[in-house]
Design an enzyme around this catalytic site. Sequence first.
Site, PDB file in Angstrom:
ATOM      1  N   ASP A  69      41.667  50.206  28.569  1.00  0.00           N
ATOM      2  CA  ASP A  69      40.650  49.865  29.557  1.00  0.00           C
ATOM      3  C   ASP A  69      41.181  48.708  30.384  1.00  0.00           C
ATOM      4  O   ASP A  69      41.896  47.846  29.863  1.00  0.00           O
ATOM      5  CB  ASP A  69      39.321  49.505  28.894  1.00  0.00           C
ATOM      6  CG  ASP A  69      38.156  49.647  29.870  1.00  0.00           C
ATOM      7  OD1 ASP A  69      38.266  50.443  30.831  1.00  0.00           O
ATOM      8  OD2 ASP A  69      37.133  48.961  29.689  1.00  0.00           O
ATOM      9  N   ASP A 151      43.721  47.727  44.640  1.00  0.00           N
ATOM     10  CA  ASP A 151      45.095  47.370  45.022  1.00  0.00           C
ATOM     11  C   ASP A 151      45.191  46.734  46.410  1.00  0.00           C
ATOM     12  O   ASP A 151      46.000  45.828  46.620  1.00  0.00           O
ATOM     13  CB  ASP A 151      46.003  48.614  44.983  1.00  0.00           C
ATOM     14  CG  ASP A 151      46.505  48.912  43.581  1.00  0.00           C
ATOM     15  OD1 ASP A 151      46.330  48.065  42.689  1.00  0.00           O
ATOM     16  OD2 ASP A 151      47.084  50.006  43.386  1.00  0.00           O
TER      17      ASP A 151
HETATM   18  P1  IMP Z   1      40.678  52.102  34.001  1.00  0.00           P
HETATM   19  O1  IMP Z   1      40.218  51.452  32.754  1.00  0.00           O
HETATM   20  O2  IMP Z   1      42.178  52.254  34.060  1.00  0.00           O
HETATM   21  O3  IMP Z   1      39.952  53.379  34.302  1.00  0.00           O
HETATM   22  O4  IMP Z   1      40.331  51.102  35.195  1.00  0.00           O
HETATM   23  C1  IMP Z   1      38.994  50.728  35.489  1.00  0.00           C
HETATM   24  C2  IMP Z   1      38.892  50.360  36.956  1.00  0.00           C
HETATM   25  O5  IMP Z   1      39.687  49.192  37.227  1.00  0.00           O
HETATM   26  C3  IMP Z   1      39.426  51.422  37.926  1.00  0.00           C
HETATM   27  O6  IMP Z   1      38.418  52.337  38.255  1.00  0.00           O
HETATM   28  C4  IMP Z   1      39.827  50.592  39.130  1.00  0.00           C
HETATM   29  O7  IMP Z   1      38.716  50.291  39.929  1.00  0.00           O
HETATM   30  C5  IMP Z   1      40.315  49.305  38.493  1.00  0.00           C
HETATM   31  N1  IMP Z   1      41.773  49.346  38.283  1.00  0.00           N
HETATM   32  C6  IMP Z   1      42.417  49.641  37.117  1.00  0.00           C
HETATM   33  N2  IMP Z   1      43.747  49.574  37.292  1.00  0.00           N
HETATM   34  C7  IMP Z   1      43.943  49.228  38.568  1.00  0.00           C
HETATM   35  C8  IMP Z   1      45.120  49.022  39.347  1.00  0.00           C
HETATM   36  O8  IMP Z   1      46.267  49.129  38.891  1.00  0.00           O
HETATM   37  N3  IMP Z   1      44.918  48.682  40.635  1.00  0.00           N
HETATM   38  C9  IMP Z   1      43.689  48.551  41.192  1.00  0.00           C
HETATM   39  N4  IMP Z   1      42.566  48.756  40.519  1.00  0.00           N
HETATM   40  C10 IMP Z   1      42.692  49.091  39.212  1.00  0.00           C
END
Ligand code: IMP
Length: 191
Positions: A69, A151
């Site tokens: 996460d 990003d």
């Molecule tokens: P997840 O846990 O990887 O699904 O990330 C949760 C949320 O964090 C995503 O829906 C994005 O909004 C944000 N997020 C995660 N990784 C990145 C990244 O590398 N760049 C930009 N936003 C990110």
Amino acid sequence: MISLVFATNNPNKQQEVQAKVGEAFKILSLADINCTHDIAETGVTLDENASIKSRYIFDNYQISCFGDDTGLEIEALDNQPGVYSARYGGTRDSEKNIDVVLQKMEGINNRNARFRTVISLILNQQEHIFEGIVNGTIRLQRSGTGGFGYDAIFEPNGYNITFAEMPLEEKNKISHRGLAIQKLIAFLQQL
Ligand code: IMP
């Protein structure tokens, strides 16, 4: 060869880990084990959500696995959006999420922020936690078209471009997720 399920539906994440971990491990996705259940991320911390995902797979499929996460933690917003990063604007719409962040950051000089990824690995019934952090700042406006999520407004420290302006390979080397994955892989390779 050891099979490990990555509790994700994102093929890019699966491939990123498979490419780095080499042939000693086979990284399977949820689709590979025919898991179509939408694992609810009901935790209030990144650690909890990562564990919820790995435990769900372990409890239901009895296979070694890991879940992750990620959140964007902004200092001036008491580390928000954090665990709520995916839906900060009310839906999964990244553009709305960015709009909300920029609006809340209006007039705020402290732009410090970090991305944090937590990985929960369950191997031989034991849980291991790995964390990756990249520190940076929130831009006043969007810049760049690559990447996803936040990003376009995140400038990692030591650079004068945003993640959205950085080639993916370079981002993967320094990013929160890249660092957490490196720790996971270092652990797996010393087994
Ligand atoms: P997840 O846990 O990887 O699904 O990330 C949760 C949320 O964090 C995503 O829906 C994005 O909004 C944000 N997020 C995660 N990784 C990145 C990244 O590398 N760049 C930009 N936003 C990110």
